[in-house]
Design a protein around this motif. Structure first.
Motif, PDB file in Angstrom:
ATOM      1  N   HIS A   1       0.832  -1.199   0.000  1.00 50.90           N
ATOM      2  CA  HIS A   1       0.000   0.000   0.000  1.00 50.90           C
ATOM      3  C   HIS A   1       0.874   1.260   0.000  1.00 50.90           C
ATOM      4  O   HIS A   1       0.556   2.243  -0.675  1.00 50.90           O
ATOM      5  CB  HIS A   1      -0.943  -0.018   1.205  1.00 50.90           C
ATOM      6  N   LEU A   2       1.969   1.226   0.742  1.00 51.24           N
ATOM      7  CA  LEU A   2       2.892   2.356   0.787  1.00 51.24           C
ATOM      8  C   LEU A   2       3.464   2.636  -0.596  1.00 51.24           C
ATOM      9  O   LEU A   2       3.499   3.780  -1.045  1.00 51.24           O
ATOM     10  CB  LEU A   2       4.020   2.081   1.784  1.00 51.24           C
ATOM     11  N   PHE A   3       3.889   1.584  -1.288  1.00 53.87           N
ATOM     12  CA  PHE A   3       4.474   1.785  -2.621  1.00 53.87           C
ATOM     13  C   PHE A   3       3.438   2.190  -3.668  1.00 53.87           C
ATOM     14  O   PHE A   3       3.743   2.921  -4.593  1.00 53.87           O
ATOM     15  CB  PHE A   3       5.234   0.536  -3.066  1.00 53.87           C
ATOM     16  N   ARG A   4       2.210   1.703  -3.521  1.00 50.40           N
ATOM     17  CA  ARG A   4       1.164   2.055  -4.493  1.00 50.40           C
ATOM     18  C   ARG A   4       0.651   3.474  -4.309  1.00 50.40           C
ATOM     19  O   ARG A   4       0.454   4.207  -5.270  1.00 50.40           O
ATOM     20  CB  ARG A   4      -0.016   1.076  -4.383  1.00 50.40           C
ATOM     21  N   THR A   5       0.418   3.876  -3.057  1.00 50.04           N
ATOM     22  CA  THR A   5      -0.252   5.152  -2.801  1.00 50.04           C
ATOM     23  C   THR A   5       0.626   6.201  -2.124  1.00 50.04           C
ATOM     24  O   THR A   5       0.304   7.386  -2.158  1.00 50.04           O
ATOM     25  CB  THR A   5      -1.489   4.938  -1.903  1.00 50.04           C
ATOM     26  N   GLY A   6       1.683   5.780  -1.470  1.00 49.32           N
ATOM     27  CA  GLY A   6       2.516   6.712  -0.720  1.00 49.32           C
ATOM     28  C   GLY A   6       2.016   6.965   0.685  1.00 49.32           C
ATOM     29  O   GLY A   6       2.676   7.637   1.477  1.00 49.32           O
ATOM     30  N   GLU A   7       0.817   6.437   1.021  1.00 45.66           N
ATOM     31  CA  GLU A   7       0.280   6.612   2.376  1.00 45.66           C
ATOM     32  C   GLU A   7       1.138   5.837   3.369  1.00 45.66           C
ATOM     33  O   GLU A   7       1.420   4.667   3.178  1.00 45.66           O
ATOM     34  CB  GLU A   7      -1.160   6.112   2.458  1.00 45.66           C
ATOM     35  N   GLY A   8       1.533   6.512   4.412  1.00 42.39           N
ATOM     36  CA  GLY A   8       2.387   5.901   5.420  1.00 42.39           C
ATOM     37  C   GLY A   8       3.801   6.461   5.390  1.00 42.39           C
ATOM     38  O   GLY A   8       4.572   6.251   6.317  1.00 42.39           O
ATOM     39  N   SER A   9       4.142   7.171   4.322  1.00 41.01           N
ATOM     40  CA  SER A   9       5.487   7.733   4.230  1.00 41.01           C
ATOM     41  C   SER A   9       5.672   8.909   5.180  1.00 41.01           C
ATOM     42  O   SER A   9       6.795   9.239   5.557  1.00 41.01           O
ATOM     43  CB  SER A   9       5.796   8.152   2.795  1.00 41.01           C
ATOM     44  N   ALA A  10       4.585   9.528   5.608  1.00 40.63           N
ATOM     45  CA  ALA A  10       4.689  10.685   6.505  1.00 40.63           C
ATOM     46  C   ALA A  10       5.302  10.293   7.844  1.00 40.63           C
ATOM     47  O   ALA A  10       6.041  11.086   8.436  1.00 40.63           O
ATOM     48  CB  ALA A  10       3.320  11.313   6.723  1.00 40.63           C
ATOM     49  N   SER A  11       5.030   9.085   8.318  1.00 37.82           N
ATOM     50  CA  SER A  11       5.606   8.680   9.604  1.00 37.82           C
ATOM     51  C   SER A  11       7.123   8.589   9.511  1.00 37.82           C
ATOM     52  O   SER A  11       7.833   8.957  10.448  1.00 37.82           O
ATOM     53  CB  SER A  11       5.013   7.351  10.067  1.00 37.82           C
ATOM     54  N   MET A  12       7.633   8.113   8.383  1.00 36.08           N
ATOM     55  CA  MET A  12       9.087   8.049   8.209  1.00 36.08           C
ATOM     56  C   MET A  12       9.684   9.450   8.123  1.00 36.08           C
ATOM     57  O   MET A  12      10.722   9.729   8.722  1.00 36.08           O
ATOM     58  CB  MET A  12       9.425   7.265   6.944  1.00 36.08           C
TER      59      MET A  12
END
Length: 178
Positions: free
Chosen positions: A67-78
């Protein structure tokens, strides 16, 4: 949680406790250990990377990496953890002053942006909560980066060692080692 994550957030055992609270507790323990080691005069440089464990928890949810690679959602935590580590470096007292100023600007620029974009009381509350937690994380990130100083309450100090061939031993002066 709703104020920070939105109305679609939910509390689950896996998501909330295993993927968020457990990594945060581990990071807190590691940063506490860094402080303990510093107080005994040791430099825990490897613990500087401890906050990087925070974004790994949500990535442990099945399907999260895809999901991270498809949408980018979750990259903000990093990104948030890396920015907090920059802010921590600016507070650590290590390195050149101009580098600490630049890392402080990069690390803390988010705080006034967050606070100035709030339009409603609920958004102001969420922005204040998030900004204060972010600053707290940056302060915690600074702990393993600080210069180690031995606190005066350390009772088990190693004995003083006088190196062989010291100049004062050959100059006719007696050496007294406590």
């Amino acid at each position: 949680m709703v104020d920070l994550a939105g109305d679609d957030s939910s509390v689950t055992w896996t998501g909330t406790f295993l993927c968020l609270l457990l990594p945060a507790a581990v990071v807190g323990c590691l940063l506490g250990r860094a402080l303990d080691l510093q107080r005994s005069g040791r430099q825990p440089r490897w613990l500087t990377a401890a906050p990087l464990l925070l974004p790994l928890g949500p990535l442990a949810i099945p399907g999260a990496v895809g999901h991270l690679f498809r949408t980018g959602e979750g990259s903000a935590s990093m990104i948030m953890v890396l920015l907090a580590m920059l802010g921590g470096h600016s507070l650590s007292g290590r390195g050149r002053a101009w580098v600490r100023i630049l890392t402080g600007i990069a690390g803390f620029a988010l705080v006034p942006v967050l606070l100035s974009t709030a339009r409603t009381p609920q958004e102001a509350w969420a922005a204040t909560l998030f900004a204060s937690l972010y600053v707290l994380l940056a302060l915690a990130c600074a702990v393993p980066m600080r210069v180690a100083r031995q606190s005066p309450d350390v009772r088990h100090q190693p004995p003083a060692v006088v190196p062989r061939g010291s100049a004062h031993l050959h100059s006719g002066q007696g050496a007294h080692v406590p």
